[in-house]
Design an enzyme around this catalytic site. Structure first.
Site, PDB file in Angstrom:
ATOM      1  N   ALA A   8       0.828  -1.226   0.000  1.00  0.00           N
ATOM      2  CA  ALA A   8       0.000   0.000   0.000  1.00  0.00           C
ATOM      3  C   ALA A   8       0.852   1.261   0.000  1.00  0.00           C
ATOM      4  O   ALA A   8       0.320   2.364   0.078  1.00  0.00           O
ATOM      5  CB  ALA A   8      -0.927  -0.002   1.214  1.00  0.00           C
ATOM      6  N   GLY A  11       1.723   3.222  -5.863  1.00  0.00           N
ATOM      7  CA  GLY A  11       0.980   2.670  -6.999  1.00  0.00           C
ATOM      8  C   GLY A  11      -0.464   2.278  -6.720  1.00  0.00           C
ATOM      9  O   GLY A  11      -1.219   3.018  -6.085  1.00  0.00           O
ATOM     10  N   ASN A  81      -1.780  -7.269  -3.435  1.00  0.00           N
ATOM     11  CA  ASN A  81      -1.317  -6.354  -4.484  1.00  0.00           C
ATOM     12  C   ASN A  81       0.210  -6.308  -4.576  1.00  0.00           C
ATOM     13  O   ASN A  81       0.762  -6.036  -5.650  1.00  0.00           O
ATOM     14  CB  ASN A  81      -1.892  -4.962  -4.177  1.00  0.00           C
ATOM     15  N   SER A 134      -1.964 -10.129 -13.970  1.00  0.00           N
ATOM     16  CA  SER A 134      -1.508  -9.251 -15.051  1.00  0.00           C
ATOM     17  C   SER A 134      -1.867  -9.892 -16.379  1.00  0.00           C
ATOM     18  O   SER A 134      -1.966 -11.125 -16.482  1.00  0.00           O
ATOM     19  CB  SER A 134       0.009  -9.082 -14.980  1.00  0.00           C
ATOM     20  N   TYR A 147       8.280 -13.239 -14.806  1.00  0.00           N
ATOM     21  CA  TYR A 147       7.208 -12.342 -14.338  1.00  0.00           C
ATOM     22  C   TYR A 147       5.856 -12.844 -14.849  1.00  0.00           C
ATOM     23  O   TYR A 147       4.899 -13.011 -14.083  1.00  0.00           O
ATOM     24  CB  TYR A 147       7.453 -10.902 -14.795  1.00  0.00           C
ATOM     25  N   PRO A 177      -4.476  -6.442 -15.077  1.00  0.00           N
ATOM     26  CA  PRO A 177      -4.321  -5.261 -15.927  1.00  0.00           C
ATOM     27  C   PRO A 177      -3.165  -5.403 -16.915  1.00  0.00           C
ATOM     28  O   PRO A 177      -2.206  -6.149 -16.684  1.00  0.00           O
ATOM     29  CB  PRO A 177      -3.995  -4.134 -14.921  1.00  0.00           C
ATOM     30  N   GLY A 182       2.201   5.682 -14.119  1.00  0.00           N
ATOM     31  CA  GLY A 182       2.048   6.498 -12.909  1.00  0.00           C
ATOM     32  C   GLY A 182       2.344   5.763 -11.617  1.00  0.00           C
ATOM     33  O   GLY A 182       2.046   6.277 -10.541  1.00  0.00           O
ATOM     34  N   THR A 183       2.903   4.569 -11.704  1.00  0.00           N
ATOM     35  CA  THR A 183       3.289   3.833 -10.489  1.00  0.00           C
ATOM     36  C   THR A 183       4.812   3.600 -10.532  1.00  0.00           C
ATOM     37  O   THR A 183       5.487   4.039 -11.459  1.00  0.00           O
ATOM     38  CB  THR A 183       2.563   2.466 -10.394  1.00  0.00           C
TER      39      THR A 183
HETATM   40  P1  NDP Z   1       4.477  -0.312  -7.552  1.00  0.00           P
HETATM   41  O1  NDP Z   1       5.906  -0.670  -7.792  1.00  0.00           O
HETATM   42  O2  NDP Z   1       4.055   1.108  -7.706  1.00  0.00           O
HETATM   43  O3  NDP Z   1       4.054  -0.789  -6.075  1.00  0.00           O
HETATM   44  C1  NDP Z   1       4.415  -2.069  -5.628  1.00  0.00           C
HETATM   45  C2  NDP Z   1       4.053  -2.217  -4.163  1.00  0.00           C
HETATM   46  O4  NDP Z   1       4.444  -3.536  -3.745  1.00  0.00           O
HETATM   47  C3  NDP Z   1       4.803  -1.223  -3.276  1.00  0.00           C
HETATM   48  O5  NDP Z   1       3.884  -0.699  -2.328  1.00  0.00           O
HETATM   49  C4  NDP Z   1       5.853  -2.084  -2.553  1.00  0.00           C
HETATM   50  O6  NDP Z   1       6.025  -1.602  -1.236  1.00  0.00           O
HETATM   51  C5  NDP Z   1       5.156  -3.452  -2.540  1.00  0.00           C
HETATM   52  N1  NDP Z   1       6.101  -4.566  -2.410  1.00  0.00           N
HETATM   53  C6  NDP Z   1       7.040  -4.986  -3.302  1.00  0.00           C
HETATM   54  N2  NDP Z   1       7.728  -6.026  -2.780  1.00  0.00           N
HETATM   55  C7  NDP Z   1       7.212  -6.250  -1.543  1.00  0.00           C
HETATM   56  C8  NDP Z   1       7.491  -7.188  -0.516  1.00  0.00           C
HETATM   57  N3  NDP Z   1       8.474  -8.102  -0.619  1.00  0.00           N
HETATM   58  N4  NDP Z   1       6.749  -7.141   0.625  1.00  0.00           N
HETATM   59  C9  NDP Z   1       5.778  -6.228   0.754  1.00  0.00           C
HETATM   60  N5  NDP Z   1       5.455  -5.305  -0.169  1.00  0.00           N
HETATM   61  C10 NDP Z   1       6.177  -5.329  -1.311  1.00  0.00           C
HETATM   62  O7  NDP Z   1       3.643  -1.300  -8.503  1.00  0.00           O
HETATM   63  P2  NDP Z   1       2.141  -1.229  -9.062  1.00  0.00           P
HETATM   64  O8  NDP Z   1       1.270  -0.511  -8.121  1.00  0.00           O
HETATM   65  O9  NDP Z   1       2.201  -0.789 -10.470  1.00  0.00           O
HETATM   66  O10 NDP Z   1       1.775  -2.778  -9.086  1.00  0.00           O
HETATM   67  C11 NDP Z   1       1.023  -3.401  -8.067  1.00  0.00           C
HETATM   68  C12 NDP Z   1       0.702  -4.816  -8.482  1.00  0.00           C
HETATM   69  O11 NDP Z   1       0.030  -4.809  -9.729  1.00  0.00           O
HETATM   70  C13 NDP Z   1       1.910  -5.729  -8.678  1.00  0.00           C
HETATM   71  O12 NDP Z   1       1.562  -7.018  -8.226  1.00  0.00           O
HETATM   72  C14 NDP Z   1       2.144  -5.723 -10.173  1.00  0.00           C
HETATM   73  O13 NDP Z   1       2.785  -6.880 -10.629  1.00  0.00           O
HETATM   74  C15 NDP Z   1       0.717  -5.640 -10.665  1.00  0.00           C
HETATM   75  N6  NDP Z   1       0.546  -5.081 -12.002  1.00  0.00           N
HETATM   76  C16 NDP Z   1       1.094  -3.863 -12.344  1.00  0.00           C
HETATM   77  C17 NDP Z   1       0.907  -3.355 -13.621  1.00  0.00           C
HETATM   78  C18 NDP Z   1       1.536  -2.078 -14.084  1.00  0.00           C
HETATM   79  O14 NDP Z   1       1.706  -1.922 -15.304  1.00  0.00           O
HETATM   80  N7  NDP Z   1       1.866  -1.153 -13.199  1.00  0.00           N
HETATM   81  C19 NDP Z   1       0.063  -4.061 -14.593  1.00  0.00           C
HETATM   82  C20 NDP Z   1      -0.404  -5.339 -14.146  1.00  0.00           C
HETATM   83  C21 NDP Z   1      -0.208  -5.805 -12.883  1.00  0.00           C
HETATM   84  P3  NDP Z   1       7.424  -1.513  -0.439  1.00  0.00           P
HETATM   85  O15 NDP Z   1       8.499  -1.240  -1.459  1.00  0.00           O
HETATM   86  O16 NDP Z   1       7.205  -0.415   0.544  1.00  0.00           O
HETATM   87  O17 NDP Z   1       7.562  -2.859   0.210  1.00  0.00           O
HETATM   88  C1  8X3 Z   2       2.424  -5.357 -15.862  1.00  0.00           C
HETATM   89  C2  8X3 Z   2       2.045  -5.226 -17.293  1.00  0.00           C
HETATM   90  O1  8X3 Z   2       2.821  -5.662 -19.669  1.00  0.00           O
HETATM   91  O2  8X3 Z   2       4.444  -4.721 -18.120  1.00  0.00           O
HETATM   92  O3  8X3 Z   2       2.004  -6.559 -15.340  1.00  0.00           O
HETATM   93  O4  8X3 Z   2       3.798  -7.028 -17.949  1.00  0.00           O
HETATM   94  S1  8X3 Z   2       3.344  -5.696 -18.289  1.00  0.00           S
END
Ligand code: NDP
Ligand code: 8X3
Length: 249
Positions: A8, A11, A81, A134, A147, A177, A182-183
Site C-alpha cells: 500500500a 501505486g 497487491n 496481469s 514475471y 491489468p 504512474g506507479t
Molecule cells: P508499484 O511498484 O508502484 O508498487 C508495488 C508495491 O508492492 C509497493 O507498495 C511495494 O512496497 C510493494 N512490495 C514490493 N515487494 C514487496 C514485498 N516483498 N513485501 C511487501 N510489499 C512489497 O507497482 P504497481 O502498483 O504498479 O503494481 C502493483 C501490483 O500490480 C503488482 O503485483 C504488479 O505486478 C501488478 N501489475 C502492475 C501493472 C503495471 O503496469 N503497473 C500491470 C499489471 C499488474 P514496499 O516497497 O514499501 O515494500
Molecule cells: C504489468 C504489465 O505488460 O508490463 O504486469 O507485464 S506488463
C-alpha cells in the site's frame, strides 16, 4: 469493512487505500517502507492503519496477520497487491536472483497472505480475496518469462481457491491489468533507470492506479452472491497481437 492491502506504500495499493478509506472502510496497509506508511497515516487519518510487512517472510506474515486480527478486528477482505517485475532480459540472460525475488514475492508472498486470512474467513463464512495478476500471465512477451509465469500462477491459484470455497460466502477475484502508468512498477523493473521506465509509456494513455482503485470499488459494490472470477483490463491503446512468425531470409 476491514480491508488489508499488501503493497500500500505506492501505486495501485496506495490509490486503493485512498479510495477505500474515502468509502468509509478501515484499510490496513502494508509494505516494507515504514516512512511511507507513516505519511499515508498522516494523510488518511485513523481509518488507515499501517503495518510494516515483507510478504516474502513467511513467519512475519503469520505474525502480522494475527496481530491485525487481534488489534483491528476480523479481516473482511485482503487485496494481494504487493508484487514486482525485475528485468526484461531473455531467459538465457536473466538474473536468477531477480527470478527468485519475483517468485518469492508474486507467488509465495501472495500464497502466505492468502493462507493467513482464509481460516478466519471460512470460520465466519464471509470474506473476499482480491489478487493482482496481469495480462502478462496470459499473453507472453519477450523478457516477460518469469514475471509472466508468476502472474499465470496468480490467475490459476485464484480459480483453484474458488473451487475450494464453492458454496461458501467467500469471494476471490483475479484482476489482470495491462499497461498501467504512474506507479513505481517500471522504475522497479529497470532498477531505478527512470528514463527507460518513462519510455514504456511514451505516446500512450495507459491505465492509471485510480482505474484499478475504481475497479476494486465496483467489486465491493456487488451483491454477496456475485463472484467475479477474473477481470482482464487494458487501455484502448493496447491489444493482444498476432502470434509471431519468424520468417527466413
Ligand atoms: P508499484 O511498484 O508502484 O508498487 C508495488 C508495491 O508492492 C509497493 O507498495 C511495494 O512496497 C510493494 N512490495 C514490493 N515487494 C514487496 C514485498 N516483498 N513485501 C511487501 N510489499 C512489497 O507497482 P504497481 O502498483 O504498479 O503494481 C502493483 C501490483 O500490480 C503488482 O503485483 C504488479 O505486478 C501488478 N501489475 C502492475 C501493472 C503495471 O503496469 N503497473 C500491470 C499489471 C499488474 P514496499 O516497497 O514499501 O515494500
Ligand atoms: C504489468 C504489465 O505488460 O508490463 O504486469 O507485464 S506488463
Amino acid at each position: 469493512m476491514n480491508i488489508v492491502i499488501t503493497g500500500a506504500t505506492a501505486g495501485f495499493g496506495l490509490a486503493m487505500a485512498r479510495t477505500l478509506v474515502n468509502e468509509g472502510h478501515t484499510v490496513i496497509g502494508t509494505g516494507r517502507r515504514a516512512d511511507r506508511l507513516a505519511d499515508i497515516r498522516t494523510e488518511l487519518g485513523e481509518r488507515f492503519v499501517g503495518r510494516v510487512l515483507d510478504v516474502t517472510r513467511r513467519d512475519d506474515v503469520a505474525t502480522v496477520f494475527a496481530a491485525i486480527a487481534k488489534e483491528v478486528g476480523p479481516i473482511d477482505a485482503l487485496i494481494n497487491n504487493a508484487g514486482l517485475a525485475l528485468g526484461l532480459e531473455g531467459a538465457d540472460q536473466a538474473s536468477l536472483d531477480d527470478w527468485d525475488t519475483m517468485i518469492d514475492t508474486n507467488i509465495k508472498g501472495l500464497v502466505y497472505c492468502t493462507r493467513a486470512v482464509l481460516p478466519g474467513m471460512v470460520e465466519r463464512n464471509t470474506g473476499w480475496v482480491i489478487n493482482l495478476g496481469s495480462t502478462a500471465g496470459t499473453y507472453p512477451y519477450p523478457g516477460g518469462n518469469v514475471y509472466g509465469a508468476t502472474k499465470a500462477f496468480v490467475h490459476q491459484f485464484t480459480l483453484n481457491v474458488r473451487a475450494d470455497l464453492v458454496g461458501k460466502n467467500i469471494r476471490i477475484t483475479s484482476i489482470e491489468p495491462g499497461l498501467c502508468g504512474g506507479t513505481e512498477f517500471s522504475a522497479t523493473r529497470f532498477k531505478g533507470d527512470e528514463g527507460r521506465a518513462q519510455k514504456v509509456y511514451e505516446g500512450t494513455t495507459p491505465l492509471t492506479a485510480d482505474d484499478l482503485a475504481n475497479t476494486v470499488r465496483w467489486l465491493f459494490s456487488l451483491p454477496p452472491h456475485v463472484n467475479i472470477n477474473a477481470i482482464e483490463m487494458m487501455p484502448t491503446c493496447q491489444a493482444p497481437g498476432p502470434l509471431t512468425v519468424k520468417r527466413q531470409g
